[in-house]
Design an enzyme around this catalytic site. Structure first.
Site, mmCIF file in Angstrom:
data_model
loop_
_atom_site.group_PDB
_atom_site.id
_atom_site.type_symbol
_atom_site.label_atom_id
_atom_site.label_comp_id
_atom_site.label_asym_id
_atom_site.label_seq_id
_atom_site.Cartn_x
_atom_site.Cartn_y
_atom_site.Cartn_z
ATOM 1 N N CYS A 121 -3.207 9.375 -2.375
ATOM 2 C CA CYS A 121 -2.703 8.094 -2.884
ATOM 3 C C CYS A 121 -3.461 7.589 -4.106
ATOM 4 O O CYS A 121 -2.941 6.783 -4.868
ATOM 5 C CB CYS A 121 -2.751 7.026 -1.795
ATOM 6 S SG CYS A 121 -1.699 7.392 -0.377
ATOM 7 N N HIS B 214 4.945 1.773 -2.973
ATOM 8 C CA HIS B 214 3.814 2.682 -3.121
ATOM 9 C C HIS B 214 4.297 4.074 -3.541
ATOM 10 O O HIS B 214 4.338 4.998 -2.737
ATOM 11 C CB HIS B 214 3.065 2.739 -1.784
ATOM 12 C CG HIS B 214 1.827 3.563 -1.772
ATOM 13 N ND1 HIS B 214 1.181 3.985 -2.910
ATOM 14 C CD2 HIS B 214 1.099 4.053 -0.729
ATOM 15 C CE1 HIS B 214 0.111 4.695 -2.555
ATOM 16 N NE2 HIS B 214 0.053 4.745 -1.244
ATOM 17 N N CYS C 23 -7.245 3.424 -0.232
ATOM 18 C CA CYS C 23 -7.479 4.504 0.720
ATOM 19 C C CYS C 23 -6.642 5.713 0.328
ATOM 20 O O CYS C 23 -5.601 5.589 -0.322
ATOM 21 C CB CYS C 23 -7.138 4.046 2.140
ATOM 22 S SG CYS C 23 -5.459 3.429 2.353
#
Length: 390
Positions: free
Chosen positions: A89, A346, A376
């Site tokens: 991510c 996202h 994270c």
């Protein structure tokens, strides 16, 4: 060693899964923000030493080094190289770190960092279709650890990790739903005020229209509606789709150089990359590394948490920023002031650059000197970046 400054930042609006950007090839999404970045900053594409591009699912339409393909699709000179980064991510946040290191060390003068993800066209998990990335030796290390599903092909699960965090910090379902609702409310208020407009590069669509606004914001949601959602990761859990980030499509790009090079070429720096670190933590719980990453960044920067005027902690799941707040004792009013991934979405490989672009705009609008971004990442990692407004 020289400094590293950001002289331009731009992003697409974020599209919902199967939404407005679903018909756009991720190479073309990349090309779109590259062209927009050059137009808005006035940089000459031929002067770009490298394009460092985040992308998580590097398979199918996002394979074959999408950074280079985006450069060519943008019409930039063939002399401009590109490389693609996967730190899960945090891929495009890591791309920014690599770009900063390259210009600060003198290896490059001008680097573009950013990323893309079309989670509609290349679904999450597509890259493991040809084989399982977890060997017996890796499994043996974590057998018996709570949250590790040793009999599953993919034994590390982010949703389960979010539930473990909620249990460890004793967050209730109501707390998570309240956080999710606040994300939508903050994002809606920012959108209505036009706060996102300067950072957006609307995307022309095949039907002749333009996609010009983030479409994940749910203005009609409520605690009652959020309370009706199921808990998919644990029957007695507290995490739902409503308190998790949205599956999305999008791209973002930032131009990075030195103050000296910017001055010589008539570019105005937006912010200095003050500190850039990466840290790691337990890969089973997976989502707690923003806490040690923040501590590491502040230590290296010589700053206290109270000196940071805005914090962007990616809302992968609501327990992540809530646990971060609990451990850092940061001011909650400074956290994700324009909403986060729960409301805005996202798009994995683009999120680091998207968040940085939004944070920089907020800092400029409000005269904030220092901003901190952390997120994270799969495998229990986290990048943290502190930028200083110029």
């Amino acid at each position: 060693m020289s400094d590293a400054v950001i002289v331009g930042a731009v992003r697409t609006p974020v599209g919902r899964r199967k939404g407005s950007l679903s018909a756009v090839h991720p190479v073309d999404l990349s090309a779109h923000v590259l062209r927009a970045l050059a137009e808005r900053t006035g940089i000459e594409p031929g002067q770009v030493d490298d394009v460092v591009w985040g992308c998580v699912s590097q398979v199918g339409e996002q394979s074959w080094n999408i950074a280079r393909n985006g450069v060519l699709a943008a019409g930039w000179p063939e002399s401009v190289p590109g490389t693609t980064v996967d730190r899960q991510c945090g891929s495009s946040q890591q791309a920014l770190h690599f770009a900063a290191a390259a210009v600060a060390s003198g290896q490059a003068d001008l680097v573009v960092a950013g990323g893309v993800e079309s989670m509609t066209r290349v679904p999450m998990g597509s890259s493991v279709a040809g084989g399982i990335p977890f060997s017996d030796q890796l499994r043996d290390r974590y057998r018996g650890v709570e949250g590790f599903a040793e009999d599953e092909p993919l034994p590390f699960n982010q949703g389960v990790g979010a539930e473990l965090i909620a249990a460890r910090w004793r967050f209730s379902r109501t707390q998570l739903d309240e956080f999710a609702l606040a994300s939508h409310e903050k994002a809606a208020a920012a959108q209505d005020a036009g706060a996102f407009d300067p950072e957006l590069a609307p995307v022309a669509l095949a039907d002749g229209g333009k996609f010009a606004a983030d479409e994940g914001i749910r203005r009609d949601t409520s605690l009652e509606k959020l309370g009706e959602l199921k808990t998919p990761f644990r029957a007695d859990g507290v995490v739902t789709a409503g308190s998790a980030s949205q599956i999305s499509d999008g791209a973002a790009a930032l131009a990075v150089t030195t103050s000296e090079w910017a001055s010589r070429h008539g570019l105005r720096p937006l912010a200095r990359i003050h500190t850039a670190v990466v840290a790691a933590d337990d890969p089973v719980t997976m989502l707690t590394a923003p806490i040690p990453a923040t501590a590491k960044a502040l230590r290296r920067a010589g700053l206290g948490i109270e000196e940071i005027g805005v914090y962007e902690v990616n809302e992968a799941f609501a327990p992540v920023p809530l646990a971060w707040l609990a451990e850092t004792e940061a001011d909650p009013d400074r956290l994700n002031p324009r909403g986060g991934a729960i409301a805005l979405g996202h798009p994995l490989g683009a999120s680091g650059a998207r968040i940085m672009t939004t944070m920089l705009q907020h800092m400029r609008d409000n005269g904030i000197r220092y901003g901190l971004q952390t997120m994270c990442e799969g495998g229990g990692m986290a990048n943290a970046t502190i930028v200083e407004l110029l």
